[in-house]
Design an enzyme around this catalytic site. Structure first.
Site, short mmCIF file in Angstrom:
data_model
loop_
_atom_site.label_atom_id
_atom_site.label_comp_id
_atom_site.label_asym_id
_atom_site.label_seq_id
_atom_site.Cartn_x
_atom_site.Cartn_y
_atom_site.Cartn_z
CD GLU A 1 -2.33 -1.37 2.78
OE1 GLU A 1 -2.37 -0.36 3.52
OE2 GLU A 1 -2.68 -2.51 3.15
CD GLU B 1 -3.21 -4.88 5.92
OE1 GLU B 1 -2.98 -3.64 5.87
OE2 GLU B 1 -4.38 -5.35 6.00
CD GLN C 1 0.29 2.29 4.94
OE1 GLN C 1 -0.76 2.61 5.50
NE2 GLN C 1 0.50 2.46 3.65
CG HIS D 1 -0.69 4.39 13.19
ND1 HIS D 1 -1.95 4.67 13.68
CD2 HIS D 1 -0.84 4.26 11.85
CE1 HIS D 1 -2.81 4.73 12.68
NE2 HIS D 1 -2.16 4.48 11.56
#
Length: 746
Positions: A431, A462, A484, A533
């Site tokens: 991505e 994914e 990512q 994240h």
């Protein structure tokens, strides 16, 4: 429950009662008017169906006295033999566990094949079984272009999409790399209940997405629909509705119990996929005879009337009726042949009983993940022999070693550029990696240099990203997919655990899917994220057998470690997870603002061998003499530990900071040596306390008989909150210094 005896008696009584036709017909003619299936082909496929049925009966017989270990049968699905008849024996096939008819029919097309012995060796876990060698009973054979699949539901479908993609992409960038012909199509069979699985949904969606975008994807999906997922019924009409409505997939349907119809529709589907290089699904209506597996008591969830309706549709009986009606054989001839095949299969079953089983741990794990460090080192040296002119042209006359020191992100970018030059079969995808150059700019400019055929964006899924990588690796390419964020890997981790890592194990190395999966991860990212994240858990990766897990902390190590992973993938077929600490991507300084000590110059190719970083070897930083305490850490912990060590050195304390670099395999010899050097060990683990890396380090010390002092600090067992609150649950520089001092006070 339908028993082997029930099937046997029904076949004899039904076929024996058929009225014999007139004079024998010409086997070269269609078995039915307008059908592409000839009489000769029908007789050959009936042989494959008979063989498959008797293999199922033999498996039940072996199980009855404890010698049959896997008895999910193909009974009722033997119509899939028609698929093998219309595709080519060089077309890669990934088969459902009820595709015995296909296996037998394909084996009949390849000289020297012995499907009976192959399958029965799998049933009894013989070490001589040709694909898994007793590790599992699977339909697989390198000589038959049949790729073994696992029992994880639908997990092979994303790989099938990847193989189809790679067949097309590979013939453009490296025509000689693929083991399959350039015009091959991919065959992938699965059950009706699998349609509902997330992996199947991802694969079918990706196939449609590729087709919608104009990407060629020659995949024939075959859904063998018996209406049941163990005991759960597929709602009437649901599978057809689900498959028919898929955008980008051409839909075909046939009665899988009618060999002639199945063959006719399969012929149409195969021709469409091969001619247009586009995906299609063939929906075969089948029945399930003898229950799901083993001693499944299906009468607990099915009525006698339902079971009887399936018996009436028995594909063996249906084919026999067709052959008799076309005057290709008499009932007596078919029953005689049924008996001959049965006795032949039973004889082989008795023979394989005495074959050796896997007897030692070394035998079992042998094919799992070979580690040949000398060969990997040679592979690194080989890629360093790049043509200087080609390199200069690809890098626009600005090789990275000619500039100043680089950050971690810049170094990875430069190493990827060199790898794309060195490996013509390498693909870089994920991505946002192409047009944007990655969320953090790590792949910036690579698409412009190497083209969209090798550096490209994927859809946001994914499972499909890893499926593309699995297929590309299997097809002779070198995939480098990006996930990512580490937290996003968990959506698709079975593609690594159940598919990627098992391929060499369940094929004895006949097949492999080399890859290096780049994963941005770990915590300490400032101003963004929270848990999704800043995921700090790698436990799911560390317990996958054979998987290499690399975590470069510094720019100086990143390029050599990446090259080692790529070399291991090409030399040994390794599957590697390359975890890149997000918080360190753009870090420049170590001790003070502006010192630039976290940067490093990029090495030119002529020094790559000198800088080679063997897999499973740590790096040691002696600070202040390094004689008092050993700090073992990795990733973000390295920078924090070095800063804490500088503080301790000011107080006269010498620290040895050990950067593990490799979380699997752990650098056990280095851990033991550096721990013994001081007799005091502080394990600094930025992952969680439970299931964290530190547990493995401490276990290695205990196993080695280490008798010094040892302590551990780790992040708390929690998901990470947003903003500054994360500092309350993560390891800190201050906690490292405190932990070291506490050890010195013991």
């Amino acid at each position: 429950m339908t028993t082997p005896q029930d099937l046997d008696e029904r076949f004899r009584s039904t076929v024996g009662g058929l009225p014999a036709a007139g004079a024998p017909s010409d086997p070269a003619q269609p078995v039915r008017p307008g059908a592409p299936l000839t009489g000769k082909q029908a007789l050959d496929l009936f042989e494959a169906q008979l063989t498959s049925r008797h293999l199922d009966l033999a498996a039940r017989w072996l199980r009855s006295f404890g010698e049959g270990y896997y008895t999910i049968s193909s009974a009722g699905h033997e119509g899939n033999a028609a698929i093998a008849a219309v595709v080519r024996p060089t077309d890669p096939a990934l088969l459902h566990y009820r595709s015995g008819g296909f296996y037998c029919a394909r084996a009949a097309q390849v000289d020297g094949s012995d499907p009976v012995r192959d399958v029965l060796r799998g049933v009894v876990a013989s070490a001589r079984e040709p694909i898994a060698g007793g590790r599992h009973k699977v339909f697989g054979h390198a000589g038959l272009a049949i790729v073994p699949t696992t029992s994880t539901i639908a997990s092979h479908l994303p790989r099938a999409v990847g193989v189809g993609f790679a067949v097309e992409r590979g013939r453009k960038i490296s025509p000689d790399a693929s083991p399959w012909p350039a015009d091959a199509i991919v065959v992938c069979s699965f059950g009706d209940a699998s349609v509902n699985h997330a992996s199947a949904t991802a694969a079918l969606n990706t196939a449609g997405w590729c087709d919608h975008g104009g990407l060629r994807l020659p995949v024939l999906f075959v859904c063998e629909d018996n209406g049941l997922g163990i005991s759960v019924r597929s709602p009437q009409g649901w599978v057809a509705a689900a498959l028919r409505s898929r955008p980008g997939l051409r839909y075909f349907t046939a009665d899988g119990c009618d060999l002639v119809e199945a063959h006719r529709v399969a012929t149409e589907a195969e021709a469409w996929v091969r001619r247009h290089r586009r995906p299609a699904v063939l929906h075969l209506s089948t029945v399930r005879l003898m229950g799901h597996a083993g001693a499944d008591a299906e009468q607990a969830y099915r009525t006698a009337a339902e079971i009887e309706r399936d018996m009436v549709r028995d594909p063996l009986v249906h084919t026999a009726r067709t052959l008799v009606g076309a005057a290709l054989a008499t009932p007596a001839e078919l029953i005689a042949r049924y008996d001959e095949v049965g006795w032949s299969v039973r004889k082989v079953a008795e023979e394989v009983l005495g074959e050796p089983k896997l007897a030692t741990a070394a035998e079992i794990v042998g094919p799992l993940a070979p580690r040949r460090p000398a060969r990997v080192a040679r592979a690194v040296a080989a890629v360093a022999q790049v043509d200087p002119a080609a390199r200069a042209a690809a890098l626009a006359g600005k090789p990275p070693e000619s500039g100043g020191p680089l950050t971690l992100a810049q170094t990875i970018n430069a190493a990827l550029a060199d790898a794309l030059l060195a490996y013509p079969t390498m693909l870089l995808f994920g991505e946002d990696v192409a047009a944007r150059g990655g969320v953090y700019g790590v792949t910036k400019g690579l698409r412009d240099r190497f083209g969209a055929g090798r550096v490209f964006d994927t859809l946001l899924d994914e499972t499909s990203i890893l499926g593309l990588a699995l297929g590309a690796g299997l097809t002779g390419l070198l995939p480098v997919p990006e996930i990512q964020y580490l937290a996003y890997l968990h959506n698709a981790e079975d593609q690594l655990r159940g598919e990627a890592a098992t391929m060499r194990f369940f094929s004895r190395g006949a097949y492999r899917n080399p890859m290096v999966v780049r994963i941005a991860g770990l915590a300490y990212q400032q101003g963004f994220g929270g848990h999704f994240h800043n995921d700090n858990s790698v436990a799911v990766l560390r317990d996958i057998p054979g998987l290499i897990v690399a975590v470069p902390a510094r720019a100086e190590d990143a390029a050599p470690m990446l090259r080692a992973c790529l070399a291991s993938a090409t030399a040994d077929g390794s599957v590697c997870a390359f975890i890149e600490p997000i918080a360190l991507y753009h870090t420049r300084d170590l001790y003070a603002e502006g010192d630039g000590e976290w940067l490093a110059p990029y090495r030119a190719p002529d020094s790559w061998s000198d800088a080679h970083t063997p897999i499973g070897r740590a790096r040691v930083y002696p600070v202040g003499g390094g004689e008092d305490v050993t700090v073992i850490t990795f990733g973000n912990g390295v920078r924090m530990a070095l800063r804490a060590a500088a503080t301790l050195a000011a107080d006269g304390v010498g620290t040895r900071v050990v950067d593990l670099r490799w979380l699997s395999p752990l650098p056990v010899a280095d851990i033991i040596r550096e721990s013994a050097a001081t007799g005091r060990v502080l394990v600094v683990d930025e992952t969680r306390r439970s299931g964290g890396v530190g547990e493995g380090v401490l276990a290695a010390l205990v196993d080695s008989g280490y008798v010094g002092a040892a302590s551990r600090i780790a992040s708390l067992d929690t998901f990470l909150p947003l903003g500054p609150a994360a500092g309350q649950v993560l390891v800190s520089e201050e906690s490292i210094a405190q932990g070291a001092r506490a050890l010195l006070d013991r």
